[in-house]
Design a protein around this motif. Structure first.
Motif, mmCIF file in Angstrom:
data_model
loop_
_atom_site.group_PDB
_atom_site.id
_atom_site.type_symbol
_atom_site.label_atom_id
_atom_site.label_comp_id
_atom_site.label_asym_id
_atom_site.label_seq_id
_atom_site.Cartn_x
_atom_site.Cartn_y
_atom_site.Cartn_z
ATOM 1 N N ASP A 1 11.665 0.483 -5.512
ATOM 2 C CA ASP A 1 12.201 1.546 -6.160
ATOM 3 C C ASP A 1 12.121 1.485 -7.479
ATOM 4 O OD1 ASP A 1 12.628 2.836 -3.955
ATOM 5 O OD2 ASP A 1 14.774 2.380 -3.749
ATOM 6 N N LEU A 2 12.418 0.069 -8.055
ATOM 7 C CA LEU A 2 12.683 -0.240 -9.473
ATOM 8 C C LEU A 2 11.170 -0.278 -10.309
ATOM 9 C CD1 LEU A 2 14.680 -3.278 -9.795
ATOM 10 C CD2 LEU A 2 15.322 -0.980 -10.843
ATOM 11 N N LYS B 1 3.140 2.535 -6.552
ATOM 12 C CA LYS B 1 2.338 3.631 -6.136
ATOM 13 C C LYS B 1 2.179 3.795 -4.802
ATOM 14 C CE LYS B 1 -0.209 3.152 -10.405
ATOM 15 N NZ LYS B 1 -1.472 2.409 -10.945
ATOM 16 N N PRO B 2 2.122 5.141 -4.507
ATOM 17 C CA PRO B 2 2.023 5.380 -2.755
ATOM 18 C C PRO B 2 0.804 4.856 -2.295
ATOM 19 C CG PRO B 2 2.300 7.575 -4.115
ATOM 20 C CD PRO B 2 2.276 6.482 -5.024
ATOM 21 N N ALA B 3 -0.352 4.607 -2.998
ATOM 22 C CA ALA B 3 -1.641 3.765 -2.539
ATOM 23 C C ALA B 3 -1.236 2.427 -2.248
ATOM 24 C CB ALA B 3 -2.763 3.932 -3.653
ATOM 25 N N ALA B 4 -0.157 1.879 -2.325
ATOM 26 C CA ALA B 4 -0.012 0.557 -2.302
ATOM 27 C C ALA B 4 0.284 0.507 -0.441
ATOM 28 C CB ALA B 4 1.241 -0.237 -2.849
ATOM 29 N N ILE C 1 1.688 -9.025 4.133
ATOM 30 C CA ILE C 1 2.494 -8.099 5.178
ATOM 31 C C ILE C 1 2.242 -6.724 4.875
ATOM 32 C CG2 ILE C 1 4.390 -9.667 5.846
ATOM 33 C CD1 ILE C 1 6.178 -8.368 4.308
ATOM 34 N N PRO C 2 2.231 -5.861 5.620
ATOM 35 C CA PRO C 2 1.756 -4.561 5.166
ATOM 36 C C PRO C 2 3.323 -3.948 4.588
ATOM 37 C CG PRO C 2 1.666 -4.813 7.802
ATOM 38 C CD PRO C 2 2.050 -6.246 7.010
ATOM 39 N N ILE C 3 3.145 -2.979 3.597
ATOM 40 C CA ILE C 3 4.234 -2.397 3.174
ATOM 41 C C ILE C 3 5.356 -1.749 4.137
ATOM 42 C CG2 ILE C 3 3.551 -0.087 2.612
ATOM 43 C CD1 ILE C 3 4.524 -0.771 -0.502
ATOM 44 N N PHE D 1 1.376 -5.928 -4.977
ATOM 45 C CA PHE D 1 1.253 -4.410 -4.130
ATOM 46 C C PHE D 1 -0.275 -4.397 -4.386
ATOM 47 C CE2 PHE D 1 5.526 -4.697 -5.409
ATOM 48 C CZ PHE D 1 6.393 -4.534 -4.099
ATOM 49 N N LEU D 2 -0.997 -4.085 -2.947
ATOM 50 C CA LEU D 2 -2.276 -3.918 -2.886
ATOM 51 C C LEU D 2 -2.737 -2.533 -1.994
ATOM 52 C CD1 LEU D 2 -3.125 -7.346 -2.276
ATOM 53 C CD2 LEU D 2 -3.451 -6.527 -4.276
#
Ligand code: MTE
Ligand code: MO
Length: 156
Positions: free
Chosen positions: A45-46, A50-53, A68-70, A118-119
């Motif tokens: 949240d901070l 991005k939603p694509a992550a 790990i998956p988000i 984040f990928l």
């Protein structure tokens, strides 16, 4: 530019307490721990991830990492822990900061945590690059990639 925190700033973030077990891939489990720290969700949240992550690479000291998956990262019991059973983490167990992912084999609970990446695409961590399971569900005994019963990208 990565978002960074000083240790003082990081310690002023809201904390959460989680209960859980550690399951080592070498077949020991240690049960009923409590960890206190910053919930993974708080970080997401901070930094307005991005939603694509879709994946998170957890970076420890000295080049250690795990992926790990988000969705798995955002579970309520995933915490960036500073304390274990009410005491500061000891160096051996990851001080000053470790992530705890109770629902995955413990090699994903990276000690001496340095950063989160984040990928959009999955990227193997340290053990995953040596053939360890990407999904690493201890209840399905997914130790090695050849034992994975589930697709790489799945809901936790
Ligand atoms: N940075 C880092 N984190 C790590 C490891 C490591 O070698 N380096 N080992 C993992 C493995 S295989 C296990 S079983 C747990 C052990 O956690 P503990 O020392 O708190 O029992 O840490 C995990 N986190
Ligand atoms: Mo382990």
């Amino acid at each position: 530019m990565p978002r960074t925190w000083t240790w003082a700033e990081f310690q002023s973030l809201p904390t959460a307490k989680v209960e859980g077990d550690l399951h080592c891939v070498t077949r020991w489990s240690s049960l009923d721990h409590s960890w206190t720290g910053i919930a993974a969700r708080t970080i997401v949240d901070l930094v307005a991830v991005k939603p694509a992550a879709s994946f998170v690479l957890l970076h420890g000291d000295a080049g250690y990492s795990a992926n790990i998956p988000i969705d798995a990262f955002l579970r309520d019991n995933v915490v960036l822990a500073t304390h274990h059973d009410g005491q500061l983490l000891t160096p051996e167990h990851g001080a000053p900061l470790r992530i705890v992912v109770p629902d995955r084999y413990a090699w994903k609970s990276v000690k001496w945590l340095r950063g989160l990446e984040f990928l959009e695409q999955d990227h193997p961590g340290f053990w995953e690059a040596f053939g360890y399971s990407n999904t690493a569900d201890p209840w399905r005994e997914e130790r090695f990639a050849t034992e994975d019963q589930t697709a790489d990208v799945r809901s936790p």
